[in-house]
Write a protein that holds these residues in place. Structure first.
Motif, PDB file in Angstrom:
ATOM      1  N   ALA A  96       0.835  -1.198   0.000  1.00 47.79           N
ATOM      2  CA  ALA A  96       0.000   0.000   0.000  1.00 47.79           C
ATOM      3  C   ALA A  96       0.872   1.250   0.000  1.00 47.79           C
ATOM      4  O   ALA A  96       1.999   1.244   0.507  1.00 47.79           O
ATOM      5  N   PHE A  97       0.329   2.316  -0.590  1.00 44.26           N
ATOM      6  CA  PHE A  97       0.925   3.650  -0.507  1.00 44.26           C
ATOM      7  C   PHE A  97      -0.048   4.537   0.273  1.00 44.26           C
ATOM      8  O   PHE A  97      -1.269   4.429   0.114  1.00 44.26           O
ATOM      9  N   TYR A  98       0.505   5.434   1.087  1.00 42.87           N
ATOM     10  CA  TYR A  98      -0.325   6.433   1.770  1.00 42.87           C
ATOM     11  C   TYR A  98       0.305   7.787   1.498  1.00 42.87           C
ATOM     12  O   TYR A  98       1.374   8.106   2.002  1.00 42.87           O
ATOM     13  N   ALA A  99      -0.376   8.573   0.654  1.00 42.58           N
ATOM     14  CA  ALA A  99       0.192   9.816   0.129  1.00 42.58           C
ATOM     15  C   ALA A  99      -0.391  11.029   0.853  1.00 42.58           C
ATOM     16  O   ALA A  99      -1.036  10.911   1.888  1.00 42.58           O
ATOM     17  N   SER A 100      -0.186  12.213   0.255  1.00 42.82           N
ATOM     18  CA  SER A 100      -0.471  13.448   0.979  1.00 42.82           C
ATOM     19  C   SER A 100      -0.824  14.579   0.041  1.00 42.82           C
ATOM     20  O   SER A 100      -0.286  14.673  -1.074  1.00 42.82           O
ATOM     21  N   GLY A 101      -1.684  15.481   0.499  1.00 43.44           N
ATOM     22  CA  GLY A 101      -1.981  16.709  -0.224  1.00 43.44           C
ATOM     23  C   GLY A 101      -0.814  17.672  -0.256  1.00 43.44           C
ATOM     24  O   GLY A 101      -0.902  18.746  -0.862  1.00 43.44           O
ATOM     25  N   GLN A 102       0.309  17.304   0.375  1.00 41.62           N
ATOM     26  CA  GLN A 102       1.542  18.079   0.282  1.00 41.62           C
ATOM     27  C   GLN A 102       2.342  17.710  -0.970  1.00 41.62           C
ATOM     28  O   GLN A 102       3.262  18.435  -1.348  1.00 41.62           O
ATOM     29  N   ILE A 388       4.710   5.551   3.051  1.00 42.91           N
ATOM     30  CA  ILE A 388       4.048   6.765   3.532  1.00 42.91           C
ATOM     31  C   ILE A 388       4.803   7.963   2.990  1.00 42.91           C
ATOM     32  O   ILE A 388       5.998   8.120   3.232  1.00 42.91           O
ATOM     33  N   MET A 389       4.097   8.818   2.249  1.00 46.32           N
ATOM     34  CA  MET A 389       4.742   9.917   1.524  1.00 46.32           C
ATOM     35  C   MET A 389       4.231  11.270   2.018  1.00 46.32           C
ATOM     36  O   MET A 389       3.073  11.616   1.811  1.00 46.32           O
ATOM     37  N   GLY A 390       5.076  12.015   2.701  1.00 48.41           N
ATOM     38  CA  GLY A 390       4.777  13.405   3.032  1.00 48.41           C
ATOM     39  C   GLY A 390       3.651  13.609   4.002  1.00 48.41           C
ATOM     40  O   GLY A 390       2.963  14.643   3.954  1.00 48.41           O
ATOM     41  N   THR A 391       3.446  12.667   4.914  1.00 47.91           N
ATOM     42  CA  THR A 391       2.372  12.817   5.886  1.00 47.91           C
ATOM     43  C   THR A 391       2.731  12.074   7.162  1.00 47.91           C
ATOM     44  O   THR A 391       3.685  11.291   7.188  1.00 47.91           O
ATOM     45  N   ASN A 392       1.944  12.305   8.203  1.00 50.40           N
ATOM     46  CA  ASN A 392       2.280  11.848   9.547  1.00 50.40           C
ATOM     47  C   ASN A 392       1.065  11.152  10.168  1.00 50.40           C
ATOM     48  O   ASN A 392       0.440  11.680  11.090  1.00 50.40           O
ATOM     49  N   VAL A 415       9.156   5.492   4.541  1.00 50.71           N
ATOM     50  CA  VAL A 415       8.704   6.859   4.789  1.00 50.71           C
ATOM     51  C   VAL A 415       9.516   7.818   3.923  1.00 50.71           C
ATOM     52  O   VAL A 415      10.749   7.830   3.988  1.00 50.71           O
ATOM     53  N   SER A 416       8.823   8.595   3.113  1.00 49.28           N
ATOM     54  CA  SER A 416       9.440   9.704   2.370  1.00 49.28           C
ATOM     55  C   SER A 416       9.040  10.988   3.071  1.00 49.28           C
ATOM     56  O   SER A 416       7.852  11.286   3.192  1.00 49.28           O
ATOM     57  N   ASP A 417      10.015  11.765   3.534  1.00 50.86           N
ATOM     58  CA  ASP A 417       9.674  12.939   4.322  1.00 50.86           C
ATOM     59  C   ASP A 417      10.811  13.945   4.261  1.00 50.86           C
ATOM     60  O   ASP A 417      11.945  13.610   3.892  1.00 50.86           O
ATOM     61  N   VAL A 418      10.495  15.174   4.642  1.00 50.51           N
ATOM     62  CA  VAL A 418      11.516  16.208   4.762  1.00 50.51           C
ATOM     63  C   VAL A 418      12.072  16.261   6.177  1.00 50.51           C
ATOM     64  O   VAL A 418      13.166  16.785   6.402  1.00 50.51           O
ATOM     65  N   ALA A 419      11.309  15.744   7.155  1.00 49.22           N
ATOM     66  CA  ALA A 419      11.654  15.917   8.564  1.00 49.22           C
ATOM     67  C   ALA A 419      12.406  14.712   9.105  1.00 49.22           C
ATOM     68  O   ALA A 419      12.035  13.561   8.860  1.00 49.22           O
ATOM     69  N   THR A 424       5.638   9.387  12.993  1.00 44.99           N
ATOM     70  CA  THR A 424       5.558   8.241  12.080  1.00 44.99           C
ATOM     71  C   THR A 424       6.941   7.721  11.714  1.00 44.99           C
ATOM     72  O   THR A 424       7.154   6.508  11.597  1.00 44.99           O
ATOM     73  N   GLY A 425       7.896   8.631  11.549  1.00 41.28           N
ATOM     74  CA  GLY A 425       9.232   8.232  11.128  1.00 41.28           C
ATOM     75  C   GLY A 425       9.916   7.262  12.069  1.00 41.28           C
ATOM     76  O   GLY A 425      10.825   6.517  11.657  1.00 41.28           O
ATOM     77  N   ARG A 426       9.496   7.232  13.329  1.00 42.02           N
ATOM     78  CA  ARG A 426      10.100   6.302  14.288  1.00 42.02           C
ATOM     79  C   ARG A 426       9.894   4.854  13.900  1.00 42.02           C
ATOM     80  O   ARG A 426      10.627   3.964  14.339  1.00 42.02           O
ATOM     81  N   TYR A 427       8.874   4.585  13.079  1.00 40.51           N
ATOM     82  CA  TYR A 427       8.544   3.197  12.720  1.00 40.51           C
ATOM     83  C   TYR A 427       9.076   2.800  11.352  1.00 40.51           C
ATOM     84  O   TYR A 427       8.796   1.701  10.877  1.00 40.51           O
ATOM     85  N   ALA A 428       9.857   3.691  10.721  1.00 40.31           N
ATOM     86  CA  ALA A 428      10.309   3.431   9.357  1.00 40.31           C
ATOM     87  C   ALA A 428      11.471   2.452   9.327  1.00 40.31           C
ATOM     88  O   ALA A 428      12.433   2.582  10.080  1.00 40.31           O
ATOM     89  N   ASN A 429      11.383   1.478   8.419  1.00 36.67           N
ATOM     90  CA  ASN A 429      12.533   0.630   8.095  1.00 36.67           C
ATOM     91  C   ASN A 429      13.421   1.302   7.057  1.00 36.67           C
ATOM     92  O   ASN A 429      14.644   1.138   7.074  1.00 36.67           O
ATOM     93  N   VAL A 430      12.780   2.032   6.147  1.00 37.32           N
ATOM     94  CA  VAL A 430      13.501   2.771   5.108  1.00 37.32           C
ATOM     95  C   VAL A 430      12.987   4.207   5.129  1.00 37.32           C
ATOM     96  O   VAL A 430      11.778   4.443   5.202  1.00 37.32           O
ATOM     97  N   ARG A 431      13.922   5.148   5.061  1.00 34.82           N
ATOM     98  CA  ARG A 431      13.526   6.556   4.991  1.00 34.82           C
ATOM     99  C   ARG A 431      14.205   7.223   3.805  1.00 34.82           C
ATOM    100  O   ARG A 431      15.411   7.110   3.617  1.00 34.82           O
ATOM    101  N   PHE A 432      13.374   7.903   2.999  1.00 31.20           N
ATOM    102  CA  PHE A 432      13.859   8.627   1.828  1.00 31.20           C
ATOM    103  C   PHE A 432      13.780  10.126   2.094  1.00 31.20           C
ATOM    104  O   PHE A 432      12.703  10.640   2.442  1.00 31.20           O
ATOM    105  N   PRO A 433      14.875  10.867   1.892  1.00 27.56           N
ATOM    106  CA  PRO A 433      14.824  12.329   2.052  1.00 27.56           C
ATOM    107  C   PRO A 433      14.280  12.981   0.790  1.00 27.56           C
ATOM    108  O   PRO A 433      14.781  12.737  -0.314  1.00 27.56           O
TER     109      PRO A 433
END
Length: 865
Positions: A96-102, A388-392, A415-419, A424-433
């Protein structure tokens, strides 16, 4: 100063144009774009403060696997291999993907294409599900398409504006100020506000209907009956007409007034105004959409516009105001789990059409999991990988503890995020900046269907990348390279535009095929444009239903599922505040945006406050059947008795116990999947801690486990409000002593305790605590941290919380745009400023976004009395 780069604000769905100019110091000034038709140069305080959010503090800048920095190739290969294994072993429905209005439209398009077109599952949903999916259902049922029939220009041409479930003055301030200006220019225009609370939006209301929470549908179903009695509809004018009118016929004025707990005279006034107005608009948002019957409420609103003919012409229509900058763009590309791209549906003809265009035989054939059910499926182990893309979602979804539990057991969380630090990021196995605003390049679509460019003006930091690039790289490693060979967002936009017109010929409302052949230069120069944009010119508004008719939807009004009882006797409402955005990832780090409201509050009516022994400014524990939090009470008559209000923004990064969605049930509308975030049964209890205080520290500190804290944005200093049951502050003295600091303390019979710590004359820590919240001069403390060494006399004054020198305490900030405090405003009133205009002339307050004007009026009234 360099030439301005024109872009679009990344906050709400108004979609304001901005200009970014680099100054001689290298910083950026952000101002409103006077040429942009959404705002004509006006910005709210959040938009005006965008230049203060551009630093790299707290940014995620490098890919990570299990918390360890890795190269991009390793991160992409690892992620693609894990996804491929899960798909091969468990099928595409396990991803699944979970995206964002950002996300920008180009990012959204890429994500939707990969999931629905090539992985072959429709399990892509978005946090826009939480704000506007009920509105989508309402439009599609009535018109056969998710086509918003209004524009901002309509506000200047209407005779009646109805704001329902919308505190636009705080949530959409620039649009609200446009409405204020329209009413000033046309005083005969009437404004009705329908809201249980008397919010800042009521400042211009000719009529405020403080109805029973969640009863809105009754008001509009009764209005439908009233309209039909005034002027009966022609037979078979609309599909569904007989069934809708049959239900409405039972909703007399008396029944409606009783259901909504309103005076019959007030209901009659509203109905007469709506009936008699030649042109009327209804603006609605979360108070309508976030309901277990939100889709029906939207349909009830649309029904009265259809029945009265107030639709499809200037100054008319039901207008859903979107919450996020690109919620509309997400709807266009198919970012919701129950739709395909470009307003196509899960129907054989659309599935086949999309397969032909994308060249794929893997098109998803059935709707996917919507947000709340998606995370429930993760918790059950049915979905084994989520991107999870750009949301929390740990903060924004209801029943937050269950969301955390689901992510904790999910085999693969990307998790793809700027922060760097999110709940949410605490649960990420992979994080993309990923790229942030100012670095991104693409398009967004606002509430009135206007497509605008977000342009980059900052260099790319670290190894951050565009979302669409990351998605396309994963797609290539999954074996779908030919379909994801884009090199620039212009190529994605043109593909999206071409798809919108593919085999369309007027069959689908969304059509921007007139933009499909933009060159790179034309894309870069694209001016704001409202769809449809076709080679045949803009089409008139019509029905896209198979029958060719609009549809009246039968609506039986329902109250919220949350019901107060002996254990949980109050109904909790949640919503936005003026100066913060979503989970505060961007706005929470801007000091001036934290000055107006600096911690979660509980707004409560005086009757309930007396009933539960709660005084204004007291700390309160709030609990539901799912969780609890702590907030500070605001006793106010603007809140109805029997219900309370708490803002939604605080996350675990900004408060130990401030997360409102830990209390909210995961009850959803059966048609839209949108949660009922506006009504939750709760109980409250005054909390009298042993002490309340504030702490300022030059370096990060660790709090003892029993201390409640609320982070404050302050320049160059860690700053917290805090409170605890234990009277001991030994943990703080131990911390200071362990770092070799010198200490100076002051205390008085257990009523207060103050502490300063310094090293080589430089202030390191300041702590002020008392039985109640201490009064201190914040400006003085912050100045002491900035000024280097203090003399003994200055330390003595500072220990008392006073100013060493002429540092003026302006009081609570009222106008965040210009940093004008309550004490400054009251002083100006005392010296002769007797109107908002005079205050603005003297202090500038109220002259930018206008959001503080209701509070300025309240201070003027208070001073006069």
């Amino acid at each position: 100063m360099n030439a301005a780069v024109r872009s679009t604000c990344p906050y709400c769905g108004v979609g304001c144009g901005v200009e970014a100019r680099q100054t001689e110091t290298g910083r950026y000034d952000i101002t409103g774009d006077k040429r942009h038709p959404a705002n004509f140069g006006r910005l709210c305080v959040k938009g005006a403060a965008l230049g203060e959010t551009l630093g790299l503090q707290g940014r995620l800048l490098y890919p990570e696997i299990e918390g360890e920095r890795v190269e991009w190739d390793a991160a992409l290969a690892h992620t693609a291999q894990r996804l491929r294994t899960i798909i091969d072993e468990h099928g595409p429905q396990a991803v699944a993907f979970y995206a964002s209005g950002q996300l920008l439209t180009e990012d959204y398009y890429a994500a939707n294409k990969l999931m629905k077109g090539f992985i072959g599952s429709a399990n892509i949903d978005t946090n826009s599900r939480l704000c506007m999916s009920s509105a989508v259902v309402g439009y599609k049922r009535a018109f056969g398409a998710d086509a918003v029939p209004c524009s901002y220009e309509d506000l200047e041409q209407t005779d009646l504006v109805v704001l329902v479930g919308s505190n636009a003055a705080w949530a959409h301030p620039v649009l609200y100020q446009r409405l204020v200006q329209a009413k000033q220019q046309r005083p005969q225009m009437k404004v009705v506000v329908i809201d249980p609370r008397r919010t800042a939006t009521c400042d211009i209301a000719d009529l405020h209907l403080a109805l029973r929470p969640g009863s809105d549908a009754g008001l509009f179903v009764g209005l439908l009956n009233y309209l039909h009695l005034q002027q009966p509809l022609a037979a078979e004018q609309f599909d569904g007409q007989m069934a809708a009118l049959a239900i409405a016929s039972g909703w007399s004025m008396a029944k409606c007034a009783d259901f909504c707990q309103l005076e019959a005279e007030a209901v009659q006034t509203f109905w007469q105004w709506f009936s008699q107005a030649d042109r009327a608009m209804t603006l609605y948002t979360m108070g309508i959409n976030q309901s277990s019957s939100g889709s029906d409420k939207c349909s009830a609103i649309i029904n009265v516009h259809l029945a009265s003919g107030k639709l499809g012409r200037a100054g008319c229509g039901p207008f859903s105001l979107t919450g996020q900058p690109n919620a509309m763009g997400g709807r266009e590309v198919g970012g919701l789990a129950n739709q395909l791209a470009c307003h196509m549906n899960f129907e054989p003809a659309d599935i086949a059409r999309l397969g032909r265009f994308w060249g794929s035989e893997r098109i998803a054939e059935t709707p996917g999991l919507m947000a709340v059910e998606l995370f429930a499926a993760i918790g059950r182990g049915e979905v084994k990988a989520v991107w999870i893309m750009g949301t929390n979602p740990v903060v924004s979804l209801p029943d937050a503890a269950r969301v955390e539990q689901a992510l904790a057991k999910c085999p693969l969380v990307i998790v793809s995020d700027v922060a760097l630090h999110t709940d949410t990021g605490r649960y990420a196995n992979v994080r993309f900046p990923v790229l942030s605003w100012g670095e991104k390049n693409g398009t967004v679509t606002n509430s009135e269907r206007r497509i605008s460019r977000q342009r980059s003006f900052l260099s790319v930091p670290g190894e951050a990348r565009a979302d669409w690039w990351i998605i396309s790289q994963i797609a290539r490693r999954l074996g779908f390279g030919e379909a994801f060979g884009w090199q620039h967002p212009q190529e994605i936009f043109c593909e999206h535009a071409a798809l919108s017109g593919y085999e369309n010929d007027g069959l689908r409302a969304f059509d921007i095929s007139g933009l499909a052949n933009l060159s790179r230069e034309q894309y870069d120069a694209l001016e704001p444009v409202r769809w449809p944009v076709t080679t045949k010119g803009e089409r008139a508004f019509k029905s896209w239903r198979a029958s060719g008719k609009f549809q009246l939807v039968p609506v039986e009004p329902e109250l919220p599922q949350a019901v107060a009882d002996r254990c949980y006797p109050l109904i909790l409402n949640t919503g936005r505040i003026r100066d913060q955005w979503h989970t505060m990832t961007r706005t929470g780090g801007v000091p001036r945006l934290m000055q107006h409201i600096n911690m979660p509050f509980l707004e409560i009516h005086p009757y309930d406050a007396q009933r539960y022994g709660i005084q204004d400014a007291a700390l309160v524990r709030i609990a539901s059947r799912r969780g609890g939090m702590v907030a500070r009470a605001q006793v106010s008559v603007i809140q109805q008795a029997g219900s309370v209000f708490v803002p939604m923004h605080w996350s675990q990064r900004f408060a130990r116990k401030g997360q409102i969605n830990s209390l909210v049930a995961d009850v959803c509308d059966p048609h839209s999947g949108q949660p009922e975030s506006k009504q939750t049964a709760v109980r409250i209890q005054r909390w009298q801690p042993a002490w309340q205080g504030e702490i300022f520290a030059r370096d990060p500190i660790a709090f003892a486990a029993d201390i409640q804290w609320w982070r404050q944005a302050s320049p160059e200093v860690e700053h917290f409000l805090c409170a605890a049951d234990s009277p001991s502050v030994a943990w703080l003295e131990t911390l200071a002593a362990g770092r070799g600091w010198q200490l100076q303390t002051a205390c008085g019979d257990g009523q207060f305790y103050h502490l300063l710590a310094w090293r080589e004359g430089e202030l390191q820590l300041a702590f002020y605590a008392g039985k109640s919240r201490p009064e201190i001069n914040h400006s003085a403390v912050l100045a002491a941290f900035a000024n280097g060494s203090l003399t003994p006399a200055e330390r003595h004054l500072l220990l008392a919380g006073k100013a060493p020198g002429a540092v003026i305490d302006a009081g609570k900030t009222i106008c965040s745009c210009f940093g004008v405090g309550e004490k400054t405003i009251l002083a100006a009133i005392a010296t002769g400023c007797q109107s908002v205009a005079m205050l603005g002339e003297k202090l500038q307050c109220g002259t930018n976004c206008g959001s503080c004007i209701p509070e300025l009026r309240a201070l003027l009234t208070k001073a006069a009395n």
